[in-house]
Design a protein around this motif. Sequence first.
Motif, PDB file in Angstrom:
ATOM      1  N   ARG A  49       6.686 -24.853 -12.596  1.00 47.19           N
ATOM      2  CA  ARG A  49       7.637 -23.945 -13.677  1.00 47.19           C
ATOM      3  C   ARG A  49       9.059 -23.631 -12.670  1.00 47.19           C
ATOM      4  NH1 ARG A  49       4.390 -20.404 -17.184  1.00 47.19           N
ATOM      5  NH2 ARG A  49       6.340 -19.005 -17.209  1.00 47.19           N
ATOM      6  N   VAL A  50      10.233 -23.696 -13.175  1.00 48.74           N
ATOM      7  CA  VAL A  50      11.482 -23.797 -12.668  1.00 48.74           C
ATOM      8  C   VAL A  50      11.481 -22.199 -13.654  1.00 48.74           C
ATOM      9  CG1 VAL A  50      14.125 -24.084 -12.450  1.00 48.74           C
ATOM     10  CG2 VAL A  50      12.426 -25.433 -13.518  1.00 48.74           C
ATOM     11  N   CYS A  51      11.814 -21.617 -12.297  1.00 45.05           N
ATOM     12  CA  CYS A  51      11.523 -19.578 -12.025  1.00 45.05           C
ATOM     13  C   CYS A  51      13.160 -18.343 -11.720  1.00 45.05           C
ATOM     14  CB  CYS A  51      10.459 -19.609 -12.673  1.00 45.05           C
ATOM     15  SG  CYS A  51       9.595 -19.516 -11.089  1.00 45.05           S
ATOM     16  N   ARG A  52      12.655 -17.593 -11.987  1.00 51.37           N
ATOM     17  CA  ARG A  52      13.684 -16.857 -11.409  1.00 51.37           C
ATOM     18  C   ARG A  52      13.197 -16.296 -10.504  1.00 51.37           C
ATOM     19  NH1 ARG A  52      13.534 -11.561 -12.184  1.00 51.37           N
ATOM     20  NH2 ARG A  52      12.685 -11.013 -14.173  1.00 51.37           N
ATOM     21  N   MET A  53      13.804 -16.135  -9.347  1.00 51.62           N
ATOM     22  CA  MET A  53      13.263 -15.134  -7.948  1.00 51.62           C
ATOM     23  C   MET A  53      13.470 -14.395  -8.484  1.00 51.62           C
ATOM     24  SD  MET A  53      15.673 -13.776  -5.179  1.00 51.62           S
ATOM     25  CE  MET A  53      16.123 -11.836  -5.482  1.00 51.62           C
ATOM     26  N   THR A  54      12.002 -13.434  -8.378  1.00 52.46           N
ATOM     27  CA  THR A  54      11.352 -11.416  -8.243  1.00 52.46           C
ATOM     28  C   THR A  54      12.093 -10.810  -7.822  1.00 52.46           C
ATOM     29  OG1 THR A  54       8.706 -12.583  -9.050  1.00 52.46           O
ATOM     30  CG2 THR A  54       9.015 -10.637  -8.403  1.00 52.46           C
ATOM     31  N   TYR A  55      12.108  -9.556  -8.621  1.00 51.80           N
ATOM     32  CA  TYR A  55      12.568  -8.978  -7.398  1.00 51.80           C
ATOM     33  C   TYR A  55      11.648  -7.895  -6.754  1.00 51.80           C
ATOM     34  CZ  TYR A  55      17.557  -8.462  -9.132  1.00 51.80           C
ATOM     35  OH  TYR A  55      18.755  -9.403  -9.881  1.00 51.80           O
ATOM     36  N   SER A  56      11.500  -7.851  -5.159  1.00 50.94           N
ATOM     37  CA  SER A  56      10.278  -7.833  -4.933  1.00 50.94           C
ATOM     38  C   SER A  56      11.070  -6.560  -3.195  1.00 50.94           C
ATOM     39  CB  SER A  56       8.851  -8.536  -4.728  1.00 50.94           C
ATOM     40  OG  SER A  56      10.156  -9.318  -3.631  1.00 50.94           O
ATOM     41  N   ARG A  57      10.291  -6.231  -2.785  1.00 55.36           N
ATOM     42  CA  ARG A  57      10.601  -5.359  -1.662  1.00 55.36           C
ATOM     43  C   ARG A  57       9.223  -5.264  -0.746  1.00 55.36           C
ATOM     44  NH1 ARG A  57       8.787  -0.114  -3.020  1.00 55.36           N
ATOM     45  NH2 ARG A  57       8.394  -0.041  -5.024  1.00 55.36           N
ATOM     46  N   TRP A  58      10.087  -5.724   0.196  1.00 53.20           N
ATOM     47  CA  TRP A  58       9.056  -4.788   1.424  1.00 53.20           C
ATOM     48  C   TRP A  58       8.944  -3.706   2.054  1.00 53.20           C
ATOM     49  CZ3 TRP A  58       6.006  -8.539   3.527  1.00 53.20           C
ATOM     50  CH2 TRP A  58       5.790 -10.058   3.186  1.00 53.20           C
ATOM     51  N   VAL A  59       7.252  -3.191   2.423  1.00 51.68           N
ATOM     52  CA  VAL A  59       7.675  -1.181   2.476  1.00 51.68           C
ATOM     53  C   VAL A  59       6.373  -1.579   3.741  1.00 51.68           C
ATOM     54  CG1 VAL A  59       7.697  -1.055   0.376  1.00 51.68           C
ATOM     55  CG2 VAL A  59       5.592  -1.821   1.251  1.00 51.68           C
ATOM     56  N   PHE A  64       7.328  -1.502  18.725  1.00 50.28           N
ATOM     57  CA  PHE A  64       7.024  -1.988  17.814  1.00 50.28           C
ATOM     58  C   PHE A  64       6.875  -3.582  16.647  1.00 50.28           C
ATOM     59  CE2 PHE A  64       8.976   1.692  17.831  1.00 50.28           C
ATOM     60  CZ  PHE A  64       8.704   3.205  16.953  1.00 50.28           C
ATOM     61  N   TRP A  65       5.659  -3.464  15.812  1.00 53.58           N
ATOM     62  CA  TRP A  65       5.557  -4.964  15.354  1.00 53.58           C
ATOM     63  C   TRP A  65       5.975  -5.116  14.082  1.00 53.58           C
ATOM     64  CZ3 TRP A  65       4.582  -9.130  17.753  1.00 53.58           C
ATOM     65  CH2 TRP A  65       3.521  -8.367  19.912  1.00 53.58           C
ATOM     66  N   LEU A  66       6.579  -6.069  13.588  1.00 56.86           N
ATOM     67  CA  LEU A  66       6.971  -6.570  12.364  1.00 56.86           C
ATOM     68  C   LEU A  66       6.108  -7.065  12.021  1.00 56.86           C
ATOM     69  CD1 LEU A  66       9.632  -6.756  10.635  1.00 56.86           C
ATOM     70  CD2 LEU A  66       9.168  -9.331  10.926  1.00 56.86           C
ATOM     71  N   THR A  67       4.979  -6.427  10.560  1.00 54.69           N
ATOM     72  CA  THR A  67       4.065  -6.500   9.548  1.00 54.69           C
ATOM     73  C   THR A  67       4.898  -5.647   8.199  1.00 54.69           C
ATOM     74  OG1 THR A  67       2.149  -5.818   9.109  1.00 54.69           O
ATOM     75  CG2 THR A  67       3.551  -4.015  10.761  1.00 54.69           C
ATOM     76  N   GLY A  68       4.494  -5.307   7.277  1.00 53.36           N
ATOM     77  CA  GLY A  68       4.212  -4.381   6.644  1.00 53.36           C
ATOM     78  C   GLY A  68       3.372  -5.394   5.050  1.00 53.36           C
ATOM     79  N   GLU A  69       4.474  -4.512   4.182  1.00 58.71           N
ATOM     80  CA  GLU A  69       3.718  -5.675   3.022  1.00 58.71           C
ATOM     81  C   GLU A  69       4.564  -5.947   1.483  1.00 58.71           C
ATOM     82  OE1 GLU A  69       0.321  -4.207  -0.742  1.00 58.71           O
ATOM     83  OE2 GLU A  69       1.499  -2.799   0.534  1.00 58.71           O
ATOM     84  N   ASN A  70       4.737  -6.698   0.502  1.00 58.29           N
ATOM     85  CA  ASN A  70       5.607  -7.155  -0.372  1.00 58.29           C
ATOM     86  C   ASN A  70       5.143  -6.712  -1.406  1.00 58.29           C
ATOM     87  OD1 ASN A  70       6.973  -9.853  -2.022  1.00 58.29           O
ATOM     88  ND2 ASN A  70       8.126  -8.565  -0.492  1.00 58.29           N
ATOM     89  N   ILE A  71       5.827  -5.402  -1.813  1.00 59.14           N
ATOM     90  CA  ILE A  71       5.722  -5.144  -3.351  1.00 59.14           C
ATOM     91  C   ILE A  71       6.278  -5.800  -4.663  1.00 59.14           C
ATOM     92  CG2 ILE A  71       5.757  -3.148  -4.291  1.00 59.14           C
ATOM     93  CD1 ILE A  71       4.223  -2.640  -2.150  1.00 59.14           C
ATOM     94  N   SER A 112       4.961 -18.383   2.897  1.00 59.23           N
ATOM     95  CA  SER A 112       5.759 -18.053   1.411  1.00 59.23           C
ATOM     96  C   SER A 112       7.551 -17.633   1.761  1.00 59.23           C
ATOM     97  CB  SER A 112       5.614 -16.881   0.364  1.00 59.23           C
ATOM     98  OG  SER A 112       6.465 -17.069  -0.365  1.00 59.23           O
ATOM     99  N   ASN A 113       8.124 -18.814   0.766  1.00 63.14           N
ATOM    100  CA  ASN A 113       9.439 -18.357   0.949  1.00 63.14           C
ATOM    101  C   ASN A 113       9.988 -17.949  -0.854  1.00 63.14           C
ATOM    102  OD1 ASN A 113      10.592 -18.309   3.562  1.00 63.14           O
ATOM    103  ND2 ASN A 113      10.668 -20.653   3.394  1.00 63.14           N
ATOM    104  N   ALA A 114       8.670 -17.402  -1.510  1.00 59.35           N
ATOM    105  CA  ALA A 114       9.199 -16.292  -2.711  1.00 59.35           C
ATOM    106  C   ALA A 114      10.043 -15.777  -2.518  1.00 59.35           C
ATOM    107  CB  ALA A 114       7.946 -16.907  -3.518  1.00 59.35           C
ATOM    108  N   SER A 115      10.828 -15.139  -3.519  1.00 60.86           N
ATOM    109  CA  SER A 115      11.369 -13.514  -4.263  1.00 60.86           C
ATOM    110  C   SER A 115      12.201 -13.532  -2.740  1.00 60.86           C
ATOM    111  CB  SER A 115       9.789 -12.483  -3.768  1.00 60.86           C
ATOM    112  OG  SER A 115      10.548 -11.541  -3.824  1.00 60.86           O
ATOM    113  N   VAL A 116      12.426 -12.543  -1.940  1.00 64.23           N
ATOM    114  CA  VAL A 116      13.527 -11.244  -1.351  1.00 64.23           C
ATOM    115  C   VAL A 116      12.968 -12.312  -0.127  1.00 64.23           C
ATOM    116  CG1 VAL A 116      13.719  -9.573  -2.756  1.00 64.23           C
ATOM    117  CG2 VAL A 116      12.354  -9.789  -0.783  1.00 64.23           C
ATOM    118  N   ASN A 117      12.228 -13.423   0.213  1.00 66.98           N
ATOM    119  CA  ASN A 117      11.831 -13.874   1.652  1.00 66.98           C
ATOM    120  C   ASN A 117      12.885 -14.890   1.961  1.00 66.98           C
ATOM    121  OD1 ASN A 117      10.065 -12.422   2.062  1.00 66.98           O
ATOM    122  ND2 ASN A 117       8.505 -13.840   1.009  1.00 66.98           N
TER     123      ASN A 117
END
Length: 252
Positions: free
Chosen positions: A178-188, A203-210, A100-105
Amino acid sequence: MKPLIFISNDDGYNSPGINTLIDALRPLGDLFVVAPDRPRSGASCSITSETPITYNHIRSEDGLKVYSCSGTPADCVKLALDQLLMRQPDLIAAGINHGSNASVNIHYSGTVAVTTEAALHGIPSIAFSSLSHDPKTDLSHTTHLCRHIAEMTIEKQLPFGSYLNVNIPDTENINGIRVCRMTYSRWVDEYEACPRSTGGKYFWLTGENINDEPNDDTTDLWALEHDFVAITPIMVDPTDHELIEAMKEWDL
């Protein structure tokens, strides 16, 4: 004269995704491909400035030329526009990205960097991504979607400085577009610390998108969660025009 379509990506010139996109767009015009010689995911709009970059011819067929480049996705676009192409493309397409390259990606994506660079030159462009991270996933069901969206973009054009970010659900049972806007999300929890036998940690890059807007049906993440293709029009001008007006009241 046939439309000229330039293609690149961030997964490398031999990825299944880019070959699916080539198959999808070949009926629309002549294709010219310059893509990284190795995976460049997460490269964003980075460019190579400390070392030279090189390119290699991979193959040529009727209506198709493919090159690999040692640089980043943005380098591929810059090199092609400056040195390799005989005329400006009618469309620049990126992908199909594996993931995915949706939202903040969009801010991290090398795939989206291709379309950002294109938009900076005023060239209509589209970033295509599939939500499947598996590079072996069969993406043939996306062919007609990519072709249709690309055909419409060539016909309708885009405003200078804008591009389309297209994300496709990981299912063959797509409910529509659907034509839509970018979601405001964040990685934690973005890094996982691992001990080293010699002491210290790496350190390995990992995380969860909220998703901070889980019930908003105007956003790209909502569309994807409900098996719609999400098209988000993006502008490369990040100016906050409302804040400009607000700051006129500041004592500066």
